[in-house]
Scaffold this motif. Sequence first.
Motif, PDB file in Angstrom:
ATOM      1  N   ARG A   6     -17.202  39.369 -14.231  1.00 14.36           N
ATOM      2  CA  ARG A   6     -16.602  40.229 -13.210  1.00 14.36           C
ATOM      3  C   ARG A   6     -15.884  39.427 -12.134  1.00 14.36           C
ATOM      4  O   ARG A   6     -14.950  39.908 -11.510  1.00 14.36           O
ATOM      5  N   ASP A   7     -16.328  38.216 -11.915  1.00 16.42           N
ATOM      6  CA  ASP A   7     -15.666  37.341 -10.943  1.00 16.42           C
ATOM      7  C   ASP A   7     -15.790  35.902 -11.427  1.00 16.42           C
ATOM      8  O   ASP A   7     -16.336  35.626 -12.497  1.00 16.42           O
ATOM      9  N   ASP A   8     -15.288  34.992 -10.612  1.00 16.47           N
ATOM     10  CA  ASP A   8     -15.240  33.584 -11.034  1.00 16.47           C
ATOM     11  C   ASP A   8     -16.615  33.024 -11.375  1.00 16.47           C
ATOM     12  O   ASP A   8     -16.759  32.240 -12.318  1.00 16.47           O
ATOM     13  N   SER A   9     -17.635  33.433 -10.655  1.00 17.10           N
ATOM     14  CA  SER A   9     -18.969  32.884 -10.888  1.00 17.10           C
ATOM     15  C   SER A   9     -19.516  33.242 -12.264  1.00 17.10           C
ATOM     16  O   SER A   9     -20.391  32.547 -12.800  1.00 17.10           O
ATOM     17  N   GLU A  10     -19.015  34.320 -12.869  1.00 17.25           N
ATOM     18  CA  GLU A  10     -19.493  34.750 -14.187  1.00 17.25           C
ATOM     19  C   GLU A  10     -18.546  34.325 -15.317  1.00 17.25           C
ATOM     20  O   GLU A  10     -18.825  34.603 -16.479  1.00 17.25           O
ATOM     21  N   ARG A  11     -17.466  33.660 -14.977  1.00 20.28           N
ATOM     22  CA  ARG A  11     -16.501  33.246 -15.997  1.00 20.28           C
ATOM     23  C   ARG A  11     -16.758  31.781 -16.380  1.00 20.28           C
ATOM     24  O   ARG A  11     -15.975  30.893 -16.102  1.00 20.28           O
ATOM     25  N   ARG A  49      -6.093  26.058  -8.390  1.00 19.09           N
ATOM     26  CA  ARG A  49      -6.807  27.208  -8.961  1.00 19.09           C
ATOM     27  C   ARG A  49      -5.805  28.128  -9.648  1.00 19.09           C
ATOM     28  O   ARG A  49      -4.611  28.110  -9.334  1.00 19.09           O
ATOM     29  N   MET A  53     -12.330  26.449  -9.590  1.00 18.74           N
ATOM     30  CA  MET A  53     -12.795  27.622 -10.337  1.00 18.74           C
ATOM     31  C   MET A  53     -13.818  27.173 -11.374  1.00 18.74           C
ATOM     32  O   MET A  53     -13.718  26.073 -11.934  1.00 18.74           O
TER      33      MET A  53
END
Length: 315
Positions: free
Chosen positions: A124-129, A202, A176
């Motif tokens: 959903r956001d950078d932390s989960e990609r 980024r 990222m």
Amino acid sequence: LDSLLQEMRSQILRMVKYGSVATVATLGSTDVPNAVFDSIKKKFTVLAQNNFDEGNVNQVYMGMGSKWNKNWDLREPSHLVKPLPDNATEDERSKYNEELEKMKSKATRIIVMVRHGQYNLDGRDDSERYLTELGKKQAALTGERLKSLYDQFIKGNQDENGNTESPKLRLIKSTMRRATETGNIIHSNIPEVPTEECDLIREGAPCAPDPPIESWNPEPYEFFEEGARIEAGFRKYFHRAEPSQTETSVDVLVCHGNVIRYCVCRAMQVDPSAWLRMNVHNGSITVFAIRPSGRVSVRQIGDAGHFSPDMRTFN
């Protein structure tokens, strides 16, 4: 006069319908005053420029309107030294030439841009990609490839006193997650080199692509904000070497597809809006060489030859 204006009106309407060349020819056949005719001709006629040069028969500008700008990084020596006055003395000219020589770049800079490995698209956001398992394997193989290509720059030479000099290669990672993870895996293959992080590289929307695509349509403010940042990243890392640098250096930028493609266009001085006309694989390697003269060459774009076919992905 009224009849003349009526005739001119009909001719201009005909121009809109059939095109300027036919219209000017038609206007020339009517009884229009020369001054009026010349004025209309200048406004509506497209004239071919007489630029033919037998030595440059294939010289084209491809819509950019200019040739190569050798001072693209604003580091051309003649622009870094105070210009000579027209009435300069011989002593002043001699000092000017000395300063000019001091400001000349003496080494080549190699810029290596690596796209991150395959990552989790469902984040959903950078932390989960984060990187997928395949993405991690891609990063590891890219690290091995870079080590084999640039080993001479990774191992510091010994000076005359037997001290080991610092490596002439540095690793810069986008902040990222997918790029940072890729950079960390690459660094495990070349632990000797220093690392840095940079927000400027980024991922983002560099500029509106031409032609556009319906499936990707950022808002104008996104191009405005992110494009300025990505351009700042280009200017930070793409320039000729400082005059104090005497040996070739290598900067490895672990970043993103849009950033890499935009930098290819900017480095080649082609229309940046062409960036979406190319593609680069995950974990691929793009290499530039910036010479002391300011000339830039692209040695490879999106090279993924170190992967087997089943490992080549675009995401």
